[in-house]
Scaffold this active site. Structure first.
Site, PDB file in Angstrom:
ATOM      1  N   ARG A  33       0.970  -0.946   0.242  1.00 44.70           N
ATOM      2  CA  ARG A  33       0.094   0.387   0.025  1.00 44.70           C
ATOM      3  C   ARG A  33       0.590   1.692  -0.144  1.00 44.70           C
ATOM      4  O   ARG A  33       0.490   2.353  -0.294  1.00 44.70           O
ATOM      5  CB  ARG A  33      -0.494   0.169   1.210  1.00 44.70           C
ATOM      6  N   ASP A  57      -5.023  -2.239  -1.910  1.00 43.87           N
ATOM      7  CA  ASP A  57      -4.804  -3.311  -0.322  1.00 43.87           C
ATOM      8  C   ASP A  57      -5.386  -4.130  -1.605  1.00 43.87           C
ATOM      9  O   ASP A  57      -6.130  -3.930  -1.397  1.00 43.87           O
ATOM     10  CB  ASP A  57      -5.770  -1.953   0.724  1.00 43.87           C
ATOM     11  N   TYR A 150      -5.186 -13.945  15.476  1.00 48.49           N
ATOM     12  CA  TYR A 150      -4.467 -13.920  14.752  1.00 48.49           C
ATOM     13  C   TYR A 150      -3.536 -15.544  15.111  1.00 48.49           C
ATOM     14  O   TYR A 150      -3.840 -15.682  13.173  1.00 48.49           O
ATOM     15  CB  TYR A 150      -3.047 -13.015  15.316  1.00 48.49           C
ATOM     16  N   GLU A 186       8.581  -4.651  10.691  1.00 46.85           N
ATOM     17  CA  GLU A 186       7.691  -4.201  11.506  1.00 46.85           C
ATOM     18  C   GLU A 186       6.260  -4.683  11.946  1.00 46.85           C
ATOM     19  O   GLU A 186       5.659  -4.144  12.626  1.00 46.85           O
ATOM     20  CB  GLU A 186       7.649  -3.740  10.615  1.00 46.85           C
ATOM     21  N   PHE A 187       6.691  -6.105  11.891  1.00 50.08           N
ATOM     22  CA  PHE A 187       5.726  -6.887  12.717  1.00 50.08           C
ATOM     23  C   PHE A 187       5.248  -6.568  14.078  1.00 50.08           C
ATOM     24  O   PHE A 187       3.565  -5.891  13.863  1.00 50.08           O
ATOM     25  CB  PHE A 187       5.765  -8.838  12.583  1.00 50.08           C
TER      26      PHE A 187
END
Ligand code: NDP
Ligand code: 8X3
Length: 250
Positions: A33, A57, A150, A186-187
């Site tokens: 994105r 996206d 998750y 960056e999780f």
């Protein structure tokens, strides 16, 4: 030369995979994105291989299909699909979980992966070849406290990976999943909504996996001879034995 489409190429595992694939002379369709990051990668890797970028996206079904249906002729044949885009949103008990977080994880990690796959699989069937790698997680192999949705989304990826392999077997398409444990990307910044101190703590006191480690494994998987399909691969950092057992004294 082969062409790979990588979702989630703007950061972490996807970005490292793009860099690794360029070293293997694989042309790239990079998705994400963040247009500025896609452009920066295109500038960098375009010196070595042909790079096309798609900014969408994965939740937006129409954009996914129109982007993939309108690829320039030189990028129309996709040999490798890396279904990588995804994140955790939040780490809360089921009873207090945020509905928007749940929607994000199911819509991105599961439905987004399905939309991209559905747009590309017919091209692979027509070509009678292709390789799909689904990035799952150890969270798709076990459930940990507060990981609930998750983990559910990644268990779904595990099942989808198996289903794809069964259904695409008649079409000579290779399908496999890689399930990493803790990888410093960056999780956790995304999971903890930019609480960077909390995110950094996830990876403190031991040597976590790096995105380059997973990219290296993906490169190994896709460079096996065509009769070899690595179907399912779980990768932990040495310090990690399960989602909850992490040796911080190594
Ligand atoms: P990052 O946050 O560093 O990267 C996530 C990537 O996914 C970004 O490129 C992001 O791009 C993209 N993405 C997220 N949401 C969307 C969306 N709605 N539409 C399109 N692209 C999206 O995390 P990782 O590299 O760690 O994560 C990559 C994959 O690896 C994920 O599927 C994750 O679940 C999995 N994984 C990660 C582990 C870890 O410990 N880090 C361990 C096991 C699995 P952009 O924001 O530009 O859209
Ligand atoms: C990412 C690894 O343990 O944070 O999928 O779920 S974990």
């Amino acid at each position: 030369m082969k062409t790979a489409l990588i979702t989630g190429a703007t950061s972490g595992i996807g970005k490292s995979t793009a860099i690794e694939f360029a070293k293997h002379n694989i042309n790239l369709i990079l998705c994400g994105r963040r247009q500025d990051r896609l452009e920066a990668l295109q500038d960098e890797l375009g010196k070595t291989v042909n790079v096309h970028t798609l900014c969408f996206d994965v939740r937006d079904k129409d954009k996914v299909f129109s982007a993939i249906e309108n690829l320039p002729a030189t990028f129309e044949k996709i040999d490798i699909l890396i279904n990588n885009a995804g994140n955790a949103h939040g780490l809360d008990p089921i009873q207090t979980g945020d509905l928007d977080d749940w929607d994000a994880m199911i819509d991105i990690n599961v439905k987004g992966l399905l939309y991209v796959s559905k747009a590309i699989i017919p091209k692979m069937i027509a070509a009678k070849s292709g390789h799909i790698i689904n990035i799952g997680s150890t969270a798709g192999k076990e459930v940990y406290p507060n990981g609930n949705i998750y983990c559910a989304s990644k268990h779904a990826v595990d099942a989808i990976n198996k289903g794809m392999r069964l259904d695409l077997n008649a079409h000579r398409i290779r399908v496999g999943a890689i399930h990493p444990g803790l990888v410093e990307t960056e999780f956790s910044n995304v999971r903890f909504k930019n609480d960077d101190v909390r995110a950094e703590n996830v990876y403190k006191g031991y040597d976590p996996l790096r995105p380059e480690d997973i990219a290296d494994i993906i490169a190994f998987v896709i460079t096996r001879p065509y009769h070899v399909n690595i179907a399912d691969l779980v990768v932990f950092p040495t310090a990690q034995a399960s989602s909850t057992i992490i040796n911080k004294n190594l």
